[in-house]
Each structure stands twice: as C-alpha cells, then as structure tokens.
Design an enzyme around this catalytic site. Structure first.
Site, mmCIF file in Angstrom:
data_model
loop_
_atom_site.group_PDB
_atom_site.id
_atom_site.type_symbol
_atom_site.label_atom_id
_atom_site.label_comp_id
_atom_site.label_asym_id
_atom_site.label_seq_id
_atom_site.Cartn_x
_atom_site.Cartn_y
_atom_site.Cartn_z
ATOM 1 C CB CYS A 70 -31.421 -97.773 50.709
ATOM 2 S SG CYS A 70 -31.670 -99.292 49.748
ATOM 3 C CG HIS A 364 -27.648 -98.248 48.584
ATOM 4 N ND1 HIS A 364 -28.367 -98.317 49.767
ATOM 5 C CD2 HIS A 364 -27.063 -97.022 48.582
ATOM 6 C CE1 HIS A 364 -28.201 -97.191 50.450
ATOM 7 N NE2 HIS A 364 -27.424 -96.387 49.750
ATOM 8 C CG ASN A 385 -25.828 -93.110 50.559
ATOM 9 O OD1 ASN A 385 -26.844 -93.789 50.683
ATOM 10 N ND2 ASN A 385 -24.641 -93.656 50.369
#
Length: 449
Positions: A70, A364, A385
């Site tokens: 991520c 994250h 995202n």
C-alpha cells in the site's frame, strides 16, 4: 473481591445482566447479525456523502491485490497524478513491481548488515529476535521508496508489469525469508568465529547473488534501458528511445523527493512535538535515505494537508485502516459502529493510550485527494485507496474528520509550505533524529506485512 472468579461473582454478574434494560434486544441483534452489523450507525453513512469543497481529480485507483505494498502504490500514485495531467495519460501507472524488486533486494542487504552488526548479541536478545522475525516484507515507508527511486529510478508499468508473485506476494516472502534466515545465521557464525570483515562481506555478496536470482525468477529482471512508447488521450503517438529509469523519473515525474518530508501525529509522552524521530532498523537502502518523522499536533498536520491540497498537490498518509471502517462502502468513521451503545460499555481511549497499549498502529497508506470545509473546519476527507475500483465510491473512500483525529498518524508534506518554525525544527533534528525502538508503532507500517 477475591483474586479468583467465584460462583457468587458470576451470579452477581448474571443478575446485573438480566436486569439490564436492553440485554434481550442487544443480544438478539448481535447474535443474529454479528457485532458490527448490529451496531452500525446509518446516520454516519448518510453524513459521509462523497461531496467535497476541495477536490483534486486523480482518475482510476490502482490495485495492490493480495500484497502489502500500500505504501508503495500510494506513493507512486502521488507521483503519477501530475504526469497523467501533463502528458495527457489518463490511465497511466508507474511500475509498482519495479520498485518492489529493488526494495526487496535492498531489504535483503539491509537485513544482512543488521545481522552482522548485532552478531555479538545473543539470539534471544529482543532486537535480534525482531530482525529474524521478519527479515524482509512488503511493508515500507515514504522515505524508503524515495531511497529506491533515488538509486534506481522508475519505469512505466507497461515496461515492467505486475507478475503473479507481485500481486500475491506470500510465496515470495516465505521463500525469501527462509533464505535470509538461513544466511543470516551463517553470517553470525562467521563474525563470531573471528572471520575478517572482507571475508564476511565476500560471503554476503554470494548470498545476495542467490537473492537476486530468486527475485529475477519470481518477478523478472528489471530493465536498464527501455523505449517509452505511448498514445496520449488525444491519440497522438510518442516514443522516447533508450531511456534509463533514472532519466525517465527526471524527465517525466520530476518530483523533488528531497523536499517532501514525513510528518507524524504521535501524542505519546516519549515523543515531544516538533522533534524529529527515526525508528531503529527501519530502512532498506544501506547508505541511502534515512526514515525521518517530524512530530506535529493533529491540527498542525490538518492545516498543512489542506494547504497542500489547495496548491493542487495530493497527500500520502499513513493510518490504522482496520479500525471503525467498512471496506465495501468505503467509509472510515469513528461513529460508524456504536459498540458502546450495543454493549453499554465505555470503549473510549485517547490516541496516546491506543498507541502505548498496542490498540492502534499504522497499518495502511493511502492518498488524500480532497476535503470538505464547512464553516472553516474540515468535516470529511476524500481518500484514494489502492484496492481497485470495487470498494467504496469506485475505489475512493470517505473519511470523517473525527476518524482523522483518532487514526491518522502520518502525512508527507511539501517542505515549501511549512511555516518557518517547523522548517527550523525539522532542519535542526533531521541529521540526528531521536531513535525509537524497532517495535515502536511509528514503524508498524513497514513491519506489519
């Protein structure tokens, strides 16, 4: 009350339960639907509509799939957005697999060097155990990606695409970590047997050759030169021949990496505000860029993020995404689930207590691309995202401002927008940052995966 639980105590608790006004309704709801669904707050969903007063158009989200990259995807997203606009390449992506190859290769060397440096410590020493627990992994930090790009450059995804071992990384991580642990133990034995530094380094080079082979077979050999060939959104043809990855970054991306710094909001007693911190053993490129964090108050961080968005630049940030979130709906909100009302129990904790107790940590990284300002205050934030287009609003999430307060821990800021006092604080501390222990929650994003 006695130290042990006895029958009288249990009877007392059962009596209290039977007299509780909502026990039957709450138990039926929770047992039939699960805790989160039974405690879901519909009004929060209504409040988090995807409308923002400040918004940067960033196109289609990328998809990290079954990997822990991520931080890498989000950082490369911040770099590709200006490129997409300038060169009219709407769906363009930078190669996450390219940086992944070099990151894992450099992390392997980083592990070997730390093993050599700690060879005098017992294997049961907590720091040695920490190193061997996860020799390398998918996780990382902004500064770590910058270190890779500064050394190796970057390439388009079309030149070095994803492979099965990049999109689903568990087998590669397991294979590499087995090899690294075996070789790490051998390096410790060589050092403790009195072998010279040259002998140890020569053996380490042989080990790195094996690592390189594993990575090359699993993800492909990275290109040294390539042709950048494409049609832009107006269907015009372009080709740039025999360009190196570093030349590509300089010519097509051109972000001033040295001028983008990591800020954190860590309000614990061991981390005074306006000081610079690093985390022991956190890094990848030996002799490269060091991970540094300037600790700010949460309102200072928000003000800088809003200023950066107003300047047309998105913001990479780190958070605890598993807390108070609904992936399918794309919502991050502290009132999304009212477990306190369902159980009639107080779950509230300060941000500092969450960090100190292990209740929360960074897990994250994403990108802030917008914010809704109402009466001069942020109420919700637009989040890009890296989970593809299926969750949320075609891959975008909405984050409440209270969730920011509770679970956002890091943001990368263009140093040009820092006020003078914060510039001074960073410059004074960057060369000798306060060292945090390897397992500090401010290092969790790199070691969680």
């Amino acid at each position: 009350m006695a130290k042990e639980i006895n029958n009288d105590t249990i009877a007392k608790f059962e009596n209290d339960l039977n007299n509780h006004p909502v026990f039957n309704v709450a138990s039926h709801a929770a047992q039939e639907n699960g805790i989160y669904k039974a405690s879901q707050n519909l009004q929060t969903k209504i409040d988090l509509d995807p409308i923002f007063s400040i918004e940067i158009d960033t196109g289609k989200p990328a998809d990290q799939k079954q990997s822990g990259r991520c931080w890498m995807f989000s950082a490369l997203n911040t770099m590709r957005h200006p490129l997409q606009k300038k060169f009219k390449l709407q769906d363009f992506e930078l190669s996450q697999n390219y940086t992944n190859f070099w990151d894992k290769f450099e992390k392997s060397n980083w592990f070997f060097e730390n093993v050599i440096a700690t060879a005098d410590k017992d294997l049961g020493d907590r720091k040695v155990s920490f190193l061997f627990a996860t020799p390398q992994q998918d996780g990382g930090q902004w500064d770590m990606l910058c270190g890779i790009i500064e050394k190796y450059g970057i390439v388009p995804k079309s030149v070095y695409p994803e492979t099965a071992n990049a999109t689903n990384s568990s087998a590669l991580n397991d294979t590499l970590n087995t090899l690294l642990r075996k070789d790490g133990l051998e390096l410790r034995r060589l050092v403790n047997a009195g072998k010279s530094e040259d002998e140890v380094q020569a053996r380490k080079e042989e080990m790195l050759n094996d690592v390189f082979r594993v990575l090359a077979i699993s993800t492909c050999v990275p290109p040294k030169k390539f042709n950048f060939e494409y049609r832009d959104d107006n269907h015009n043809y372009h080709i740039d021949k025999d360009i190196t990855p570093k030349e590509f970054f300089d010519k097509y991306v051109g972000m001033d990496l040295a001028n983008h710094i990591s800020t954190i909001n860590a309000p614990t007693s061991d981390k005074p505000f306006h000081k610079v911190f690093s985390v022991e053993y956190l890094g990848n490129v030996e002799g490269g860029r060091q991970v540094r964090h300037l600790n700010l108050k949460v309102d200072e961080m928000k003000d800088l993020i809003i200023k950066q968005l107003n300047n047309g630049e998105v913001v990479w940030f780190g958070s605890n995404v598993v807390k108070d979130s609904e992936r399918r709906a794309g919502l991050l909100a502290t009132n999304l689930y009212r477990r306190d009302q369902l159980f009639d129990v107080d779950f509230s904790m300060s941000k500092a207590d969450k960090l100190d107790s292990g209740e929360s940590m960074m897990d994250h990284a994403m990108v802030i691309t917008g914010v809704d300002i109402v009466d001069g205050k942020p109420t919700k934030w637009k989040i890009e995202n890296s989970w593809g287009e299926k969750p949320g609003f075609k891959g975008y999430f909405v984050m409440s401002d209270s969730w920011f307060d509770s679970f956002v821990y890091q943001a990368v800021i263009n140093k040009d927008i820092l006020p003078e006092d914060l510039k001074k604080a960073y410059d004074e501390g960057k060369d000798n940052p306060i060292q945090l222990l390897p397992w500090d929650p401010m290092g969790a994003l790199a070691f969680k995966y």
